[in-house]
Design a protein around this motif. Structure first.
Motif, PDB file in Angstrom:
ATOM      1  N   GLY A   1       0.918 -71.301  24.379  1.00 17.60           N
ATOM      2  CA  GLY A   1       0.126 -72.509  24.198  1.00 17.60           C
ATOM      3  C   GLY A   1      -1.328 -72.352  24.568  1.00 17.60           C
ATOM      4  N   HIS A   2      -1.662 -71.357  25.428  1.00 20.51           N
ATOM      5  CA  HIS A   2      -3.045 -71.186  25.856  1.00 20.51           C
ATOM      6  C   HIS A   2      -3.871 -70.378  24.854  1.00 20.51           C
ATOM      7  N   PHE A   3      -3.226 -69.820  23.813  1.00 19.07           N
ATOM      8  CA  PHE A   3      -3.965 -69.071  22.799  1.00 19.07           C
ATOM      9  C   PHE A   3      -4.513 -70.039  21.752  1.00 19.07           C
ATOM     10  N   SER A   4      -5.727 -69.721  21.258  1.00 25.44           N
ATOM     11  CA  SER A   4      -6.387 -70.633  20.321  1.00 25.44           C
ATOM     12  C   SER A   4      -5.638 -70.745  19.003  1.00 25.44           C
ATOM     13  N   TYR A   5      -4.938 -69.661  18.587  1.00 30.37           N
ATOM     14  CA  TYR A   5      -4.232 -69.756  17.324  1.00 30.37           C
ATOM     15  C   TYR A   5      -3.054 -70.725  17.416  1.00 30.37           C
ATOM     16  N   VAL A   6      -2.679 -71.153  18.646  1.00 26.28           N
ATOM     17  CA  VAL A   6      -1.666 -72.193  18.808  1.00 26.28           C
ATOM     18  C   VAL A   6      -2.323 -73.544  19.036  1.00 26.28           C
ATOM     19  N   SER A   7      -3.193 -73.614  20.073  1.00 21.88           N
ATOM     20  CA  SER A   7      -3.783 -74.901  20.445  1.00 21.88           C
ATOM     21  C   SER A   7      -4.649 -75.474  19.326  1.00 21.88           C
ATOM     22  N   GLU A   8      -5.455 -74.647  18.672  1.00 20.23           N
ATOM     23  CA  GLU A   8      -6.324 -75.158  17.616  1.00 20.23           C
ATOM     24  C   GLU A   8      -5.544 -75.447  16.328  1.00 20.23           C
ATOM     25  N   THR A   9      -4.523 -74.645  16.044  1.00 19.62           N
ATOM     26  CA  THR A   9      -3.737 -74.891  14.832  1.00 19.62           C
ATOM     27  C   THR A   9      -2.983 -76.214  14.916  1.00 19.62           C
ATOM     28  N   LEU A  10      -2.507 -76.572  16.121  1.00 20.33           N
ATOM     29  CA  LEU A  10      -1.787 -77.833  16.281  1.00 20.33           C
ATOM     30  C   LEU A  10      -2.660 -79.041  15.966  1.00 20.33           C
ATOM     31  N   GLN A  11      -3.975 -78.856  16.001  1.00 21.32           N
ATOM     32  CA  GLN A  11      -4.888 -79.972  15.728  1.00 21.32           C
ATOM     33  C   GLN A  11      -5.225 -80.068  14.229  1.00 21.32           C
ATOM     34  N   LEU A  12      -4.795 -79.093  13.455  1.00 21.07           N
ATOM     35  CA  LEU A  12      -5.171 -79.074  12.044  1.00 21.07           C
ATOM     36  C   LEU A  12      -4.253 -79.965  11.213  1.00 21.07           C
ATOM     37  N   PRO A  13      -4.752 -80.480  10.079  1.00 24.30           N
ATOM     38  CA  PRO A  13      -3.891 -81.245   9.167  1.00 24.30           C
ATOM     39  C   PRO A  13      -2.811 -80.347   8.565  1.00 24.30           C
ATOM     40  N   SER A  14      -1.778 -80.961   8.074  1.00 18.28           N
ATOM     41  CA  SER A  14      -0.688 -80.227   7.446  1.00 18.28           C
ATOM     42  C   SER A  14      -1.216 -79.437   6.249  1.00 18.28           C
ATOM     43  N   GLY A  15      -0.755 -78.184   6.124  1.00 18.94           N
ATOM     44  CA  GLY A  15      -1.156 -77.336   5.010  1.00 18.94           C
ATOM     45  C   GLY A  15      -2.451 -76.585   5.231  1.00 18.94           C
ATOM     46  N   THR A  16      -3.123 -76.775   6.376  1.00 23.75           N
ATOM     47  CA  THR A  16      -4.390 -76.095   6.667  1.00 23.75           C
ATOM     48  C   THR A  16      -4.109 -74.809   7.441  1.00 23.75           C
ATOM     49  N   VAL A  17      -4.827 -73.744   7.081  1.00 24.66           N
ATOM     50  CA  VAL A  17      -4.608 -72.436   7.693  1.00 24.66           C
ATOM     51  C   VAL A  17      -5.683 -72.170   8.740  1.00 24.66           C
ATOM     52  N   TYR A  18      -5.258 -71.700   9.897  1.00 23.53           N
ATOM     53  CA  TYR A  18      -6.181 -71.222  10.932  1.00 23.53           C
ATOM     54  C   TYR A  18      -6.216 -69.701  10.850  1.00 23.53           C
ATOM     55  N   MET A  19      -7.417 -69.125  10.877  1.00 19.97           N
ATOM     56  CA  MET A  19      -7.559 -67.675  10.882  1.00 19.97           C
ATOM     57  C   MET A  19      -8.424 -67.268  12.054  1.00 19.97           C
ATOM     58  N   SER A  20      -7.907 -66.397  12.899  1.00 16.86           N
ATOM     59  CA  SER A  20      -8.630 -65.979  14.098  1.00 16.86           C
ATOM     60  C   SER A  20      -9.675 -64.919  13.757  1.00 16.86           C
ATOM     61  N   ARG A  21     -10.450 -64.537  14.737  1.00 16.89           N
ATOM     62  CA  ARG A  21     -11.349 -63.399  14.583  1.00 16.89           C
ATOM     63  C   ARG A  21     -10.536 -62.115  14.532  1.00 16.89           C
ATOM     64  N   ILE A  22     -11.130 -61.077  13.992  1.00 16.93           N
ATOM     65  CA  ILE A  22     -10.492 -59.760  13.956  1.00 16.93           C
ATOM     66  C   ILE A  22     -10.803 -59.057  15.275  1.00 16.93           C
ATOM     67  N   THR A  23      -9.767 -58.780  16.056  1.00 16.29           N
ATOM     68  CA  THR A  23      -9.934 -58.168  17.374  1.00 16.29           C
ATOM     69  C   THR A  23      -8.848 -57.135  17.604  1.00 16.29           C
ATOM     70  N   ILE A  24      -8.942 -56.450  18.752  1.00 17.23           N
ATOM     71  CA  ILE A  24      -7.872 -55.562  19.191  1.00 17.23           C
ATOM     72  C   ILE A  24      -6.802 -56.410  19.864  1.00 17.23           C
ATOM     73  N   ASN A  25      -5.553 -56.207  19.509  1.00 20.38           N
ATOM     74  CA  ASN A  25      -4.448 -57.023  20.023  1.00 20.38           C
ATOM     75  C   ASN A  25      -4.057 -56.535  21.420  1.00 20.38           C
ATOM     76  N   HIS A  26      -4.363 -57.357  22.442  1.00 22.26           N
ATOM     77  CA  HIS A  26      -4.029 -57.013  23.820  1.00 22.26           C
ATOM     78  C   HIS A  26      -2.863 -57.836  24.363  1.00 22.26           C
ATOM     79  N   GLU A  27      -2.189 -58.602  23.504  1.00 21.49           N
ATOM     80  CA  GLU A  27      -1.081 -59.411  24.008  1.00 21.49           C
ATOM     81  C   GLU A  27       0.042 -58.499  24.511  1.00 21.49           C
ATOM     82  N   ARG A  28       0.687 -58.912  25.603  1.00 21.95           N
ATOM     83  CA  ARG A  28       1.770 -58.106  26.167  1.00 21.95           C
ATOM     84  C   ARG A  28       3.054 -58.327  25.358  1.00 21.95           C
ATOM     85  N   GLY A  29       3.895 -57.298  25.404  1.00 25.27           N
ATOM     86  CA  GLY A  29       5.181 -57.405  24.737  1.00 25.27           C
ATOM     87  C   GLY A  29       5.123 -57.160  23.240  1.00 25.27           C
TER      88      GLY A  29
END
Length: 570
Positions: free
Chosen positions: A141-169
């Motif tokens: 929930g603390h990642f922007s691709y979750v928190s910001e996407t939840l605020q978008l209208p239905s059918g709208t796509v969120y696209m993050s910046r291109i970065t190195i993936n440091h998420e664990r697991g």
């Protein structure tokens, strides 16, 4: 040894010819070399533009996949009431989608509740896939691709910046260039239930997009701020992830006008630098992103070795040099030979040849001479007569071949080849003037019964009658063609609306309803018609023909004897 005036004149003319050929060759080489380099640069820009458009198209395809997943009934049900069996089915669906899209690192279904807890997650691990067990699912929930996407209208796509993936697991996607594309999942009341997230392998996507490029091409990518993301020298990529920024406009000064927005594309020559082992020609384009994105735009570039660009010029120079020497030698021999002839009869023959070459009467020839000049004149006269007869025969043969190549022998309608040419012209005209074109694919419903019951002569008679009726039922500017068998195509050049095409289709069905007299009997046929419209159902001739063909088969499947439109393209 004394040389006559003919020999001297021949040598002088040969020397002048060789010098003129050499100067012309040198000038042609210089101009052609510049044109070759310029043409290569334009081709490189075009290839870069195509690659940029492929990037946008690939992202839109991912958005469509997200749309499918976000609207899947099982996704909503499992977010409302988690069920292990349902989660397993969704995991299978995610895995199938990842198999079809090698650039997908990961697909996740994340709940809006429980601090953004992952409900279903499938990761790529080399050639296989992992359905992450419930105990290893994480809160996102603390990642922007979750928190910001939840605020978008239905059918709208969120696209993050291109970065190195440091998420664990993370499995294959760990510490790799990636970006997340997400779409909210909402119930019928509009309440946000969660998000569907696709983690995209950026290097993998661009490797797939660049598969058609020559092996010596090099790919470059920078984000909207100019940070280099793809470069032959990997130490220059994702500098911001290591506490320093490596910018495109600093690495290649010629791209500053592109990054500042002064131009949408640049092409330039770049000397040897880190990551580039030889001088290259480079082209960069600014590719705006249609999807909602933190990047806003990307800068896509291609580099081609300058040596390969100049290789064509070297071959051209060699050919010009060989041509100059060869023609110079031939010219010397020719002038020596021609100089020995008598000038006056020769001028007469030259004048006659020029007139003959222009298709005019050859006029006077020295036919009464009894020497070689007279014999040549008589041979020329005979040759002129024979060539005239052969040209007439050749012209007749060409017309016959043209008729056979472009028209159907039985119905005298345009064949598939001519239809293709006219359809290409209609598409180009419609694209240029903002109009449209319609393709009506016609298949006779009971033609096989006529062939089997009455014989092939009856079938031929039906085809000829159908061709005449179709031709009389459309405008002179439209095209009626026979593809083969009992398949016909009508090209309507510029209908105003789909309703116009539908009216014409109904008219064609009506024109075929009257019986066809044959050997004292009456043959009856009906037709099924599929309709495609440019540009709604396709933007190329094969796409329009295929769409109309599919629409025709849909009509046949629904009972025959009618017409229907192709399915709209996304």
């Amino acid at each position: 040894m004394k040389y006559g005036i003919a020999v001297k004149l021949a040598l002088l003319l040969a020397a002048v010819g060789i010098c003129a050929s050499a100067l012309t060759g040198a000038y042609s080489y210089g101009v052609s070399r510049s044109l070759l380099v310029e043409s290569s640069q334009q081709s490189l820009v075009a290839a870069t533009q195509v690659l940029g458009r492929r990037v946008d198209t690939s992202l839109e395809e991912i958005a469509r996949n997200l749309q499918v997943l976000a609207n899947h009934p099982s996704v909503r049900r499992t977010l409302k009431q988690p069920d292990p069996q349902m989660n397993a089915q969704l995991a299978e669906l995610f895995e199938l989608m990842m198999q079809a899209n090698p650039a997908y690192f990961q697909i996740r279904l994340i709940s809006a509740d429980n601090f953004g807890l992952e409900q279903v997650r499938v990761d790529r691990l080399g050639p296989s896939f992992i359905n992450v067990p419930e105990a290893d699912l994480q809160e996102k929930g603390h990642f922007s691709y979750v928190s910001e996407t939840l605020q978008l209208p239905s059918g709208t796509v969120y696209m993050s910046r291109i970065t190195i993936n440091h998420e664990r697991g993370v499995y294959t996607g760990a510490e790799r260039p990636s970006m997340q594309l997400a779409m909210p999942v909402r119930d019928t009341d509009g309440k946000a239930l969660g998000v569907v997230v696709i983690n995209l392998d950026v290097d993998g996507m661009f490797a797939l997009l660049a598969t058609d490029l020559p092996l010596d091409f090099r790919l470059f990518l920078a984000n909207g701020q100019g940070d280099i993301l793809i470069h032959p020298d990997h130490s220059k990529t994702f500098g911001f992830d290591r506490g320093r920024r490596v910018l495109l406009q600093d690495e290649f000064a010629a791209t500053r006008s592109l990054v500042t927005g002064a131009t949408s594309q640049v092409v330039f020559q770049q000397p040897t630098t880190d990551g580039l082992l030889q001088p290259v020609v480079m082209a960069f384009v600014r590719q705006p992103l249609k999807l909602r994105s933190e990047e806003g735009q990307l800068y896509v570039g291609l580099a081609q070795p300058l040596s390969s660009v100049r290789e064509g010029a070297r071959h051209l120079g060699l050919l010009i040099m060989i041509s100059v020497l060869g023609f110079g030698l031939l010219g010397l021999l020719g002038t020596l030979f021609l100089a020995r002839l008598v000038l006056r009869p020769l001028r007469q023959l030259i004048a006659a040849a020029n007139l003959f070459g222009r298709g005019q009467e050859i006029g006077y020839l020295p036919l009464d001479r009894q020497d070689e000049i007279g014999e040549l004149a008589r041979s020329f006269q005979q040759m002129q007569r024979q060539i005239g007869e052969q040209l007439g025969s050749l012209h007749a043969s060409q017309e016959q071949l043209k008729q056979m190549a472009q028209y159907d022998a039985l119905t005298e309608l345009p064949n598939r080849r001519m239809l293709q040419d006219r359809l290409d012209l209609a598409i180009a005209r419609a694209r240029r003037h903002g109009g449209c074109a319609a393709v009506l694919f016609i298949d006779l419903d009971n033609f096989k019964d006529i062939n089997d019951g009455w014989g092939h002569d009856a079938g031929d008679a039906v085809l000829v009658a159908v061709a005449q009726r179709l031709r009389l039922s459309v405008r002179d500017t439209d095209t009626v063609a026979r593809l083969g068998g009992d398949e016909f195509v009508v090209l309507l050049d510029g209908p105003d609306t789909e309703r116009d095409a539908a009216l014409i289709a109904g008219k064609l069905i009506d024109c075929l309803s009257p019986g066809i007299p044959f050997q004292g009997g009456t043959l009856r046929v009906a037709a099924s018609i599929g309709i495609s419209i440019f540009p709604q159902h396709g933007i190329t001739a094969p796409q329009l023909l295929m769409a109309a063909d599919r629409a025709m088969y849909s009509v046949k499947a629904n009972g025959r004897g009618g017409f229907g439109f192709a399915v709209l393209q996304d």
